[in-house]
Design a protein around this motif. Structure first.
Motif, PDB file in Angstrom:
ATOM      1  N   ARG A 195      17.477   6.574  -2.375  1.00 22.53           N
ATOM      2  CA  ARG A 195      16.993   7.284  -0.864  1.00 22.53           C
ATOM      3  C   ARG A 195      17.047   8.999  -0.863  1.00 22.53           C
ATOM      4  N   GLY A 196      18.538   8.705  -1.667  1.00 19.41           N
ATOM      5  CA  GLY A 196      19.092  10.485  -1.867  1.00 19.41           C
ATOM      6  C   GLY A 196      18.200  11.132  -2.613  1.00 19.41           C
ATOM      7  N   LEU A 197      17.206  10.699  -4.225  1.00 18.26           N
ATOM      8  CA  LEU A 197      16.420  11.676  -4.879  1.00 18.26           C
ATOM      9  C   LEU A 197      15.162  11.738  -3.221  1.00 18.26           C
ATOM     10  N   VAL A 198      15.162  10.190  -2.840  1.00 25.96           N
ATOM     11  CA  VAL A 198      13.609  10.161  -1.864  1.00 25.96           C
ATOM     12  C   VAL A 198      13.713  11.164  -1.179  1.00 25.96           C
ATOM     13  N   ALA A 199      14.728  12.268  -0.253  1.00 27.91           N
ATOM     14  CA  ALA A 199      15.201  12.819   0.033  1.00 27.91           C
ATOM     15  C   ALA A 199      15.685  13.988  -0.315  1.00 27.91           C
ATOM     16  N   ILE A 200      15.311  14.292  -1.620  1.00 32.84           N
ATOM     17  CA  ILE A 200      15.434  15.570  -2.126  1.00 32.84           C
ATOM     18  C   ILE A 200      13.793  16.113  -2.496  1.00 32.84           C
ATOM     19  N   GLY A 210       0.477  -0.859   0.125  1.00 28.57           N
ATOM     20  CA  GLY A 210       0.146   0.063   0.262  1.00 28.57           C
ATOM     21  C   GLY A 210       0.775   0.947   0.008  1.00 28.57           C
ATOM     22  N   HIS A 211       2.053   1.421   0.817  1.00 27.04           N
ATOM     23  CA  HIS A 211       2.965   2.240   0.524  1.00 27.04           C
ATOM     24  C   HIS A 211       3.465   2.354  -0.602  1.00 27.04           C
ATOM     25  N   LYS A 212       4.037   1.523  -0.940  1.00 24.82           N
ATOM     26  CA  LYS A 212       5.124   0.951  -2.057  1.00 24.82           C
ATOM     27  C   LYS A 212       4.784   2.260  -3.672  1.00 24.82           C
ATOM     28  N   VAL A 213       5.429   2.597  -4.141  1.00 21.09           N
ATOM     29  CA  VAL A 213       5.583   3.905  -5.037  1.00 21.09           C
ATOM     30  C   VAL A 213       5.506   2.554  -6.306  1.00 21.09           C
ATOM     31  N   GLN A 214       4.262   2.136  -7.153  1.00 21.31           N
ATOM     32  CA  GLN A 214       4.332   1.953  -8.080  1.00 21.31           C
ATOM     33  C   GLN A 214       5.787   2.419  -9.176  1.00 21.31           C
ATOM     34  N   ARG A 226       9.866  10.650 -11.480  1.00 25.94           N
ATOM     35  CA  ARG A 226       8.761  10.640 -11.860  1.00 25.94           C
ATOM     36  C   ARG A 226       7.311   9.871 -11.064  1.00 25.94           C
ATOM     37  N   ALA A 227       6.853   8.791 -10.949  1.00 24.45           N
ATOM     38  CA  ALA A 227       6.059   7.904 -10.707  1.00 24.45           C
ATOM     39  C   ALA A 227       6.383   8.466  -8.746  1.00 24.45           C
ATOM     40  N   MET A 228       7.170   9.137  -8.091  1.00 27.88           N
ATOM     41  CA  MET A 228       6.848   9.006  -6.739  1.00 27.88           C
ATOM     42  C   MET A 228       6.573  10.652  -7.216  1.00 27.88           C
ATOM     43  N   VAL A 229       6.902  11.439  -7.740  1.00 28.57           N
ATOM     44  CA  VAL A 229       6.184  12.695  -7.834  1.00 28.57           C
ATOM     45  C   VAL A 229       5.065  12.587  -8.196  1.00 28.57           C
ATOM     46  N   ARG A 230       4.703  12.272  -8.584  1.00 28.80           N
ATOM     47  CA  ARG A 230       2.885  11.811  -9.180  1.00 28.80           C
ATOM     48  C   ARG A 230       2.186  11.495  -8.389  1.00 28.80           C
ATOM     49  N   ARG A 231       3.365  10.328  -7.463  1.00 28.76           N
ATOM     50  CA  ARG A 231       2.353   9.527  -6.093  1.00 28.76           C
ATOM     51  C   ARG A 231       2.075  10.989  -5.023  1.00 28.76           C
ATOM     52  N   ILE A 232       3.420  11.578  -4.962  1.00 25.85           N
ATOM     53  CA  ILE A 232       2.806  12.920  -4.337  1.00 25.85           C
ATOM     54  C   ILE A 232       1.694  13.705  -4.644  1.00 25.85           C
ATOM     55  N   LYS A 233       2.003  14.362  -5.981  1.00 31.11           N
ATOM     56  CA  LYS A 233       1.009  14.472  -6.400  1.00 31.11           C
ATOM     57  C   LYS A 233      -0.507  14.781  -6.547  1.00 31.11           C
ATOM     58  N   SER A 254      13.622   0.738  -8.742  1.00 34.05           N
ATOM     59  CA  SER A 254      14.199   0.398  -6.835  1.00 34.05           C
ATOM     60  C   SER A 254      12.677  -0.134  -5.808  1.00 34.05           C
ATOM     61  N   GLN A 255      13.434  -0.168  -5.447  1.00 38.64           N
ATOM     62  CA  GLN A 255      11.335  -0.397  -3.574  1.00 38.64           C
ATOM     63  C   GLN A 255      11.256   1.027  -3.160  1.00 38.64           C
ATOM     64  N   VAL A 256      10.603   1.488  -4.038  1.00 36.15           N
ATOM     65  CA  VAL A 256      10.336   3.000  -2.752  1.00 36.15           C
ATOM     66  C   VAL A 256       9.076   2.841  -1.940  1.00 36.15           C
ATOM     67  N   TRP A 257       9.247   3.345  -0.896  1.00 37.29           N
ATOM     68  CA  TRP A 257       7.834   3.429  -0.142  1.00 37.29           C
ATOM     69  C   TRP A 257       7.514   4.545   0.852  1.00 37.29           C
ATOM     70  N   LEU A 258       6.454   5.088   0.487  1.00 36.07           N
ATOM     71  CA  LEU A 258       5.656   6.384   0.576  1.00 36.07           C
ATOM     72  C   LEU A 258       4.932   6.372   1.352  1.00 36.07           C
TER      73      LEU A 258
END
Length: 142
Positions: A79-84, A43-47, A124-131, A51-55
């Motif tokens: 992980r660093g990109l997640v931090a940014i 449920g928290h994994k960014v599709q 981009r997938a992480m940004v989409r999820r945040i937005k 790499s595995q990213v959770w948000l």
């Protein structure tokens, strides 16, 4: 204390070599606050990330709530990109998050040219999820 996006921009401008910039990105990732183990789930994994990213997002009160994010990855650079991205988006109002141009930030840091296509797509997938989280916070509070 998390880095501000301006501090990250300033540090990036100070570093000349990409090897140093990559090391800095990894250091940013290592400085992320601990991620809750129980949030390392589907449920928290960014599709869309190789790499595995959770948000995890946390929503404040009101019609334009402040959103805070926690994130993690199993890969050092990611992980660093997640931090940014957290520095860019976390702690801001939903309306600000929706209108923030993350691609412009990536171009200004030079990351768009120095990331592999898979990492860039994951970002981009992480940004989409945040937005999406910000947009639903705006929609649900109406």
């Amino acid at each position: 204390m998390m880095n501000t996006i301006q501090a990250i921009r300033d540090d990036f401008a100070f570093l000349d070599e990409w090897e140093d910039k990559y090391r800095y990105v990894i250091d940013l990732g290592e400085a992320l606050p601990p991620f809750p183990e129980d949030a390392r789930d589907a449920g928290h994994k960014v599709q869309g990330c190789v790499s595995q990213v959770w948000l995890v997002s946390d929503r404040g009160e009101g019609p334009d709530p402040v959103l805070t994010f926690l994130g993690d990855s199993d890969a050092h650079i990611v992980r660093g990109l997640v931090a940014i991205m957290l520095a860019l988006f976390s702690g801001r109002r939903a309306s600000e998050i929706v209108s923030t141009d993350a691609e412009a930030l990536m171009r200004s840091l030079g990351l768009d040219e120095h990331l592999t296509p898979q990492r860039a797509n994951g970002l981009r997938a992480m940004v989409r999820r945040i937005k999406q989280d910000a947009q639903s916070a705006l929609t649900e509070s109406v």
